[in-house]
Design a protein around this motif. Structure first.
Motif, PDB file in Angstrom:
ATOM      1  N   LYS A   1       0.899  -1.316   0.065  1.00  0.00           N
ATOM      2  CA  LYS A   1       0.091  -0.113   0.051  1.00  0.00           C
ATOM      3  C   LYS A   1       0.843   1.364   0.019  1.00  0.00           C
ATOM      4  O   LYS A   1       0.506   2.373  -0.419  1.00  0.00           O
ATOM      5  CB  LYS A   1      -0.758   0.043   1.310  1.00  0.00           C
ATOM      6  CG  LYS A   1      -1.951  -1.000   1.169  1.00  0.00           C
ATOM      7  CD  LYS A   1      -3.090  -1.132   2.186  1.00  0.00           C
ATOM      8  CE  LYS A   1      -4.084  -1.934   2.334  1.00  0.00           C
ATOM      9  NZ  LYS A   1      -4.990  -1.791   3.762  1.00  0.00           N
ATOM     10  N   LYS A   2       2.074   1.081   0.462  1.00  0.00           N
ATOM     11  CA  LYS A   2       3.057   2.343   0.547  1.00  0.00           C
ATOM     12  C   LYS A   2       3.994   2.495  -0.519  1.00  0.00           C
ATOM     13  O   LYS A   2       4.570   3.465  -0.879  1.00  0.00           O
ATOM     14  CB  LYS A   2       3.688   2.147   2.024  1.00  0.00           C
ATOM     15  CG  LYS A   2       2.850   2.236   3.220  1.00  0.00           C
ATOM     16  CD  LYS A   2       3.554   2.395   4.423  1.00  0.00           C
ATOM     17  CE  LYS A   2       2.567   2.437   5.444  1.00  0.00           C
ATOM     18  NZ  LYS A   2       3.288   2.366   6.870  1.00  0.00           N
ATOM     19  N   VAL A   3       4.243   1.386  -1.331  1.00  0.00           N
ATOM     20  CA  VAL A   3       5.363   1.420  -2.267  1.00  0.00           C
ATOM     21  C   VAL A   3       4.654   1.379  -3.697  1.00  0.00           C
ATOM     22  O   VAL A   3       5.285   1.542  -4.803  1.00  0.00           O
ATOM     23  CB  VAL A   3       6.503   0.465  -2.146  1.00  0.00           C
ATOM     24  CG1 VAL A   3       7.111   0.706  -0.740  1.00  0.00           C
ATOM     25  CG2 VAL A   3       6.033  -0.963  -2.141  1.00  0.00           C
ATOM     26  N   GLU A   4       3.301   0.713  -3.880  1.00  0.00           N
ATOM     27  CA  GLU A   4       2.939   0.373  -5.097  1.00  0.00           C
ATOM     28  C   GLU A   4       1.620   1.324  -5.809  1.00  0.00           C
ATOM     29  O   GLU A   4       0.916   1.948  -4.759  1.00  0.00           O
ATOM     30  CB  GLU A   4       2.144  -1.094  -5.330  1.00  0.00           C
ATOM     31  CG  GLU A   4       3.257  -2.204  -4.677  1.00  0.00           C
ATOM     32  CD  GLU A   4       4.086  -2.602  -5.804  1.00  0.00           C
ATOM     33  OE1 GLU A   4       3.918  -2.106  -6.948  1.00  0.00           O
ATOM     34  OE2 GLU A   4       4.809  -3.648  -5.597  1.00  0.00           O
ATOM     35  N   ALA A   5       1.731   1.750  -7.129  1.00  0.00           N
ATOM     36  CA  ALA A   5       0.752   2.812  -7.192  1.00  0.00           C
ATOM     37  C   ALA A   5      -0.587   1.890  -7.196  1.00  0.00           C
ATOM     38  O   ALA A   5      -1.781   2.479  -6.918  1.00  0.00           O
ATOM     39  CB  ALA A   5       0.915   3.090  -8.826  1.00  0.00           C
ATOM     40  N   ASP A   6      -0.759   0.510  -7.704  1.00  0.00           N
ATOM     41  CA  ASP A   6      -1.824  -0.219  -7.528  1.00  0.00           C
ATOM     42  C   ASP A   6      -1.578  -1.420  -6.737  1.00  0.00           C
ATOM     43  O   ASP A   6      -1.028  -2.439  -7.308  1.00  0.00           O
ATOM     44  CB  ASP A   6      -2.563  -0.389  -8.950  1.00  0.00           C
ATOM     45  CG  ASP A   6      -3.775  -1.416  -8.844  1.00  0.00           C
ATOM     46  OD1 ASP A   6      -4.134  -1.597  -7.813  1.00  0.00           O
ATOM     47  OD2 ASP A   6      -4.252  -1.688  -9.978  1.00  0.00           O
TER      48      ASP A   6
END
Length: 239
Positions: A210-215
């Motif tokens: 949730k903190k490093v991925e765009a989706d």
């Protein structure tokens, strides 16, 4: 090393203090959840011994709130409980606790668990911490305990990660493309003192995504290898 002891039974709290202070730790006591949050902000402890059953805010809520804090030291959390069911251990670890100790326990076991957690901090403060893990999209500085996402035009933004999330990202980035099993990640993040279900790894991976991925539902960097575990890749075309 500063330790915050959060325990509403003052006899137990004093016993914990009397056990840890002769070992060279500086201890501060808090008797309920709200006092624990205040003491955490004021004391900036290296480790928190946190009882699960507390008046006001319970231990799970205290743990979750501490992990949500930004710009404040991110301590190790050793959760105490009189319950021994596996599900309680899983819930405690999934909220951000680093280890779990079931009452009753011996003073020797408590000291061993505390030292095991703080040894991780000491190791991270040694030679290993001088390294930087870097990819096309991220930089993780093990010395400063910082993680940044690279932006266009040579900019970057900091990632607000808990201690476990930072260690998880650093572990995955240490060998890009390597597939880590859940058991290997547990050994790297919690060590041999871990007690619980391997599924706790999935919880922390989901939080990190949730903190490093765009989706997060279609991860580009932290990928699942079905039936095995997880790997880090900075190549969008990598399956």
């Amino acid at each position: 090393m500063k330790i915050l002891i959060v325990e509403d039974d003052w006899e137990i709290a004093r016993l914990l203090q009397q056990t840890l202070e002769p070992e060279g730790f500086s201890c501060h006591l808090a008797g309920d959840g709200w006092a624990a949050i205040d003491a955490f902000r004021q004391q900036q402890p290296d480790l928190i011994v946190l009882d699960l059953m507390l008046p006001g805010l319970d231990g799970l809520e205290v743990c979750a709130r501490i992990r949500q804090q930004t710009g404040i030291k991110d301590p190790y959390i050793l959760m105490l409980t009189a319950k021994g069911e596996e599900i309680d251990r899983v819930i405690g670890l999934s909220t951000g606790a680093d280890d779990y100790l079931v009452k009753p326990f011996s003073p020797r076991e408590l000291v061993a668990r505390v030292r095991a957690l703080l040894r991780r901090s000491l190791r991270q403060g040694g030679q290993e911490q001088e390294r930087i893990h870097q990819s096309a999209s991220f930089t993780v500085n093990l010395d400063r305990r910082t993680a940044h996402r690279h932006l266009d035009r040579d900019g970057e933004e900091p990632l607000d990660l808990t201690a476990l999330e930072f260690n998880l990202l650093a572990t995955l980035m240490s060998y890009p493309g390597r597939v880590w099993s859940r058991a290997q990640l547990i050994d790297r993040l919690w060590g041999e003192d871990f007690f619980g279900d391997e599924r706790v790894v999935d919880t922390h991976v989901a939080r990190l995504r949730k903190k490093v991925e765009a989706d997060p539902t279609h991860p580009q960097f932290i990928k699942t290898v079905v039936g095995v575990g997880y790997k880090f890749t900075d190549a969008p075309s990598d399956p």
